[in-house]
Every structure is written in structure tokens, then in C-alpha cells.
Design an enzyme around this catalytic site. Structure first.
Site, PDB file in Angstrom:
ATOM      1  N   LYS A 103       0.858  -1.190   0.000  1.00 48.70           N
ATOM      2  CA  LYS A 103       0.000   0.000   0.000  1.00 48.70           C
ATOM      3  C   LYS A 103       0.885   1.227   0.000  1.00 48.70           C
ATOM      4  CE  LYS A 103      -4.462   0.888   0.121  1.00 48.70           C
ATOM      5  NZ  LYS A 103      -5.560   0.038  -0.397  1.00 48.70           N
TER       6      LYS A 103
HETATM    7  P1  NAD Z   1     -13.079   7.536  -2.729  1.00 50.00           P
HETATM    8  O1  NAD Z   1     -12.109   8.577  -2.373  1.00 50.00           O
HETATM    9  O2  NAD Z   1     -13.496   7.374  -4.139  1.00 50.00           O
HETATM   10  O3  NAD Z   1     -14.424   7.735  -1.866  1.00 50.00           O
HETATM   11  C1  NAD Z   1     -14.458   7.818  -0.477  1.00 50.00           C
HETATM   12  C2  NAD Z   1     -15.847   8.352  -0.106  1.00 50.00           C
HETATM   13  O4  NAD Z   1     -15.973   8.336   1.308  1.00 50.00           O
HETATM   14  C3  NAD Z   1     -16.109   9.787  -0.558  1.00 50.00           C
HETATM   15  O5  NAD Z   1     -17.466   9.884  -0.969  1.00 50.00           O
HETATM   16  C4  NAD Z   1     -15.909  10.596   0.737  1.00 50.00           C
HETATM   17  O6  NAD Z   1     -16.641  11.800   0.726  1.00 50.00           O
HETATM   18  C5  NAD Z   1     -16.467   9.619   1.722  1.00 50.00           C
HETATM   19  N1  NAD Z   1     -16.045   9.821   3.101  1.00 50.00           N
HETATM   20  C6  NAD Z   1     -14.835  10.130   3.581  1.00 50.00           C
HETATM   21  N2  NAD Z   1     -14.901  10.221   4.929  1.00 50.00           N
HETATM   22  C7  NAD Z   1     -16.175   9.935   5.281  1.00 50.00           C
HETATM   23  C8  NAD Z   1     -16.892   9.838   6.506  1.00 50.00           C
HETATM   24  N3  NAD Z   1     -16.293  10.048   7.661  1.00 50.00           N
HETATM   25  N4  NAD Z   1     -18.187   9.501   6.445  1.00 50.00           N
HETATM   26  C9  NAD Z   1     -18.798   9.279   5.275  1.00 50.00           C
HETATM   27  N5  NAD Z   1     -18.204   9.354   4.104  1.00 50.00           N
HETATM   28  C10 NAD Z   1     -16.920   9.678   4.108  1.00 50.00           C
HETATM   29  O7  NAD Z   1     -12.491   6.161  -2.136  1.00 50.00           O
HETATM   30  P2  NAD Z   1     -12.846   4.678  -2.592  1.00 50.00           P
HETATM   31  O8  NAD Z   1     -11.861   4.259  -3.595  1.00 50.00           O
HETATM   32  O9  NAD Z   1     -14.307   4.596  -2.857  1.00 50.00           O
HETATM   33  O10 NAD Z   1     -12.475   3.852  -1.252  1.00 50.00           O
HETATM   34  C11 NAD Z   1     -13.400   3.733  -0.161  1.00 50.00           C
HETATM   35  C12 NAD Z   1     -12.947   2.605   0.751  1.00 50.00           C
HETATM   36  O11 NAD Z   1     -12.890   1.380   0.010  1.00 50.00           O
HETATM   37  C13 NAD Z   1     -11.547   2.761   1.353  1.00 50.00           C
HETATM   38  O12 NAD Z   1     -11.510   2.168   2.632  1.00 50.00           O
HETATM   39  C14 NAD Z   1     -10.663   1.986   0.394  1.00 50.00           C
HETATM   40  O13 NAD Z   1      -9.443   1.583   0.973  1.00 50.00           O
HETATM   41  C15 NAD Z   1     -11.583   0.824   0.104  1.00 50.00           C
HETATM   42  N6  NAD Z   1     -11.283   0.095  -1.124  1.00 50.00           N
HETATM   43  C16 NAD Z   1     -11.199   0.736  -2.325  1.00 50.00           C
HETATM   44  C17 NAD Z   1     -10.959   0.005  -3.476  1.00 50.00           C
HETATM   45  C18 NAD Z   1     -10.941   0.648  -4.832  1.00 50.00           C
HETATM   46  O14 NAD Z   1     -10.870  -0.084  -5.820  1.00 50.00           O
HETATM   47  N7  NAD Z   1     -11.036   1.955  -4.963  1.00 50.00           N
HETATM   48  C19 NAD Z   1     -10.775  -1.377  -3.396  1.00 50.00           C
HETATM   49  C20 NAD Z   1     -10.872  -2.006  -2.167  1.00 50.00           C
HETATM   50  C21 NAD Z   1     -11.130  -1.248  -1.028  1.00 50.00           C
END
Ligand code: NAD
Length: 422
Positions: A103
């Protein structure tokens, strides 16, 4: 040590104990192989120079090249990156992929930078890690705060450094720059596949007592928005969505397709834009993220950040199933409370593994110059995750422990077996 990293390490300890993994091997399973910490200098638009803290952690490479996203978030820390890198090791192992876990992150609020500054930061990050990454060593991807545009800049910078085309060094690229169809929706789609298989088992469905379960989704970014849309199209009633600014609720359900059609989605929550599925023209209720977590819904989907469900609010969660789409959204104390209360938790290392499975198929296409349609990619992700889920179910039938414990024991055992032979 941060609470998140401690939670992950305690989970590894517990699974290693259950799997009778000896102490010396356990130490190797917990310790990251490589940790890089660096500063990235960026010339800002006003002419000043700002230095941003960055990290890359390669946790364990026993199963193959390291794989893991890069996060741009103001609250990122080295401990967070270590915890997330460790989760990647278990996720790739559980999904049956030939990858290790890694990561990266930069402590920055990407919304505070101009597009030019953001590009300079993305390219600077690659210059800092270029000697440690590559298609057969460590393959980064997007995560919170990063996207296909940023990954395109990073891939371009990497190719300039190595002096030849090397698109397989990154996944999550735009389609125009060698990305894969289906990669953007892969994490959300994978979450749907895992939930579908879980509900087929019957224990979830009988608890739900409805063919159209209600769902609340915390976080409306790449992961949250796509799983909300997929579930909505499959007939689930998505009653609440949120982002960092707040949440929206409509008991009749929200038309997620219409919400997704809004071009500029930033601020939809605090602007109160909502398309109700109900007969009334009343606008949706706006409320807080904390309230979203404790709504009376069948399925709760945390899809934002870690440490959202804690010992403080775990007792008031009303959902019957929690699908962990974010990494580490439930603390260890909260996990124990939920288990005692009979809430089924489908853990992150299984629930959100569609992202890395999708990345794997993008990597293969980039390496071999192949081109698959979205339909083909999603069918491959579906098959891979359905099989991974089936192996977890087979283990779960033998041991009366939580889903998280079964997943960790399986993932750890596989890596430990390979390490023993190394
Ligand atoms: P992103 O940046 O696209 O979206 C994150 C979202 O969460 C945004 O809408 C933001 O406004 C919101 N957010 C942030 N803090 C918040 C809070 N306290 N309460 C409510 N909403 C809040 O990120 P993403 O890629 O969608 O990733 C989200 C999660 O999924 C993370 O934990 C990431 O590690 C995990 N993840 C992502 C992927 C991927 O392919 N992008 C894969 C596996 C896991």
C-alpha cells in the site's frame, strides 16, 4: 501504534493461534518486508515549494509481486499504510491471486491542490518509488483520493523513467491509456457478488424476511457509489447514502441511477439532491454519518474509511448484515460486540476484494496485449469471487467462528505454507 494497525495485528495473532502457526512464522507474517518513507517536493502555483510526506509499504511478497493502492488523504499515516498493506496480503491470498500485499499513501487533501499541483505530486510520488515498483515487483493502483487520471500521470512518469512502454506497472488506468473495462466498477461489483452468494446461503435471507432488503451505504466515492448503483438495479432498496459532508435518507428508497447521472456529484449530499422512489415529492432527509450507521436497515455498507463502527456505536447498530466495503471500518472491540449481538459481518478482505481481482485482470491484459469487454471482465471477477466465497463457506461449516476469523485463517495459512518452504 495506531488503533487500526493494532486491530489488524490482533486479528492476525488470533487467526495464527487458531491455525497453530508458530511464533517465528507469525512474526514474519506480521512484519512488513519493506517500508519507504519520503518527502515529495511540489512547486505550488504561487511559486512556493511545499513538501508532502509519502509512504510505500511492501508487506509480504510470498505469493507474488506486491499489489496495493495509493491513497491521497490528509489523515494518512505510516501506521495506516502498514495496516492497509497487511490487509492486501490477506485479501490477495484469500482471492486466490498470485500477488503479495502493499500500500502507498501521501498525507494530502487532494481537493486542496490545483490540477497542475496534483499532477506534480503524482509524478513526484512515482519518482520516489520508481526503483521499488514495476510489473513483476510491485503494482500500485488507485485508492481513496486517487483515480484513473492520477494513475495515468503515474504510469506516464514511470514509463519516462524506465524508458519504454510498461503499462502493466499500474492498474486502474483510464481505458484510453490501457486500462481495463470493468475496473472502475470492479470493487462494487465484487461486493455485490459476495453479498449475493452470502444471501444464497439462507441464513441471511431468513433473517431479512424480505425479497427487497433495505441498504444504507456510507461513502459515495468509487466503491460506495458503484455498489449502491448495482444493488439498486438488482432491486435492493437503498434508503441512505453519505459522503464526508453528510448523509441523505429516504424510507421509500433513493433512485441511485438518477443520482449517478448527475455529472458533478461533489456536494450532492449537502445540496440535498435526492430522487425518492416513493410517491411523495418530499425531499430526502439530510442527517449525519453517525445516524446513517445506526439506521433500521437490513444491510449496512461502510464504504468510506477505517474505524467508523467502534465500541461507542456498535451496540446501537440495527442492521442484520454488515458488508465491509471499506478497509477496516469496524474496530476490534466493535467486532466483538457485533458478534455477540448476532450481526453477520462480511469482512473487508473478502467483501472488497473485487477491486484487486479486477486489477489482476487489467494486469494480465496489459502484460499480454489482450482486450476484454466489460462483460468478460465482470464474468471473470464473478467466477473468481464465487469460488473464493465457496472455499470460505466450506471452512465455515467446519468451524463455529466468525466470517472474519475463517477468512483470516485461510489467508494466513496459505501464505505461511509458502513462507515455510522459502
Ligand atoms: P473515494 O475517495 O473514491 O471515496 C471515499 C468516499 O468516502 C467519498 O465519498 C468521501 O466523501 C467519503 N467519506 C470520507 N470520509 C467519510 C466519513 N467520515 N463519512 C462518510 N463518508 C466519508 O475512495 P474509494 O476508492 O471509494 O475507497 C473507499 C474505501 O474502500 C476505502 O476504505 C478503500 O481503501 C476501500 N477500497 C477501495 C478500493 C478501490 O478499488 N477503490 C478497493 C478495495 C477497497
Amino acid at each position: 501504534m495506531s488503533g487500526f494497525l493494532q486491530s489488524v495485528e490482533q486479528q492476525i495473532d488470533a487467526a495464527a493461534f487458531a491455525a497453530a502457526i508458530p511464533a517465528d512464522l507469525l512474526a514474519r507474517l506480521k512484519r512488513p518486508n519493506h517500508v519507504w518513507e519520503f518527502e515529495i517536493p511540489v512547486r505550488m502555483d504561487d511559486g512556493s515549494e511545499k513538501r508532502f510526506q509519502g509512504w510505500r509499504v511492501q508487506h509480504n511478497g510470498a505469493l507474488g509481486p506486491y499489489k496495493g493502492g495509493i491513497r491521497f488523504h490528509s489523515a494518512s499515516t505510516l501506521d495506516e499504510v502498514k495496516a492497509l498493506a497487511s490487509l492486501m496480503t490477506w485479501k490477495t491470498s484469500l482471492a486466490g491471486l498470485p500477488y503479495g500485499g502493499a500500500k502507498g499513501a501521501v498525507a494530502v487533501d487532494p481537493r486542496s491542490l490545483s490540477p497542475r499541483e496534483l499532477e506534480a505530486l503524482a509524478r513526484g510520488y512515482v519518482r520516489a518509488v520508481a526503483s521499488y515498483i514495476g510489473p513483476q515487483t510491485d503494482i500500485p493502483a488507485p485508492d481513496v483520493g486517487t483515480n484513473a487520471i492520477i494513475i495515468d500521470w503515474m504510469t506516464d512518469e514511470y514509463m519516462k523513467i524506465v524508458g519504454h512502454p510498461e503499462r502493466a506497472a499500474f492498474t486502474g488506468k483510464s481505458i484510453e491509456k490501457g486500462g481495463s473495462h470493468g475496473r472502475e466498477v470492479a470493487t462494487g461489483f465484487g461486493g455485490y457478488v459476495v453479498l449475493r452468494e452470502f444471501l444464497k446461503l439462507g441464513n441471511g435471507v431468513s433473517k431479512l424476511e424480505t425479497p427487497f432488503p433495505s441498504v444504507a451505504v456510507q461513502g459515495f466515492g468509487n466503491v460506495g457509489a458503484h455498489i449502491a448503483q448495482i444493488l439498486f438495479k438488482k432491486g435492493f432498496k437503498v434508503v441512505a447514502i453519505s459522503d464526508s459532508r453528510g448523509a441523505l435518507y429516504d424510507a421509500d428508497g433513493i433512485d441511485i441511477v438518477k443520482v449517478m447521472d448527475i455529472k458533478e456529484r461533489t456536494g450532492i449530499i449537502d445540496r440535498g439532491i435526492c430522487y425518492s422512489m416513493g410517491p411523495s415529492q418530499e425531499p430526502c432527509k439530510t442527517f449525519t454519518n453517525e445516524d446513517l450507521l445506526t439506521l433500521p436497515v437490513d444491510i449496512l455498507i461502510p464504504a468510506a474509511l477505517e474505524d467508523q463502527i467502534t465500541a461507542e456505536n456498535a451496540g446501537t447498530i440495527q442492521a442484520k448484515i454488515i458488508l465491509e466495503m471499506a478497509n477496516g471500518p469496524i474496530t476490534r472491540e466493535a467486532d466483538a460486540i457485533l458478534e455477540r449481538r448476532g450481526v453477520a459481518v462480511i469482512p473487508d478482505i473478502l467483501a472488497n476484494s473485487g477491486g484487486v481481482v479486477g486489477s489482476y485482470f487489467e494486469w494480465i491484459q496489459s502484460l499480454e496485449g489482450k482486450y476484454w469487454s466489460e462483460e468478460e471482465v465482470l464474468a471473470k471477477i464473478d467466477a473468481q469471487l464465487t469460488e473464493a466465497f465457496a472455499t470460505v463457506v466450506a471452512e465455515k461449516k467446519k468451524h463455529h467462528v466468525s466470517w472474519r476469523m475463517v477468512c483470516y485463517v485461510r489467508a494466513l495459512t496459505k501464505v505461511a505454507c509458502v513462507l515455510r518452504k522459502m
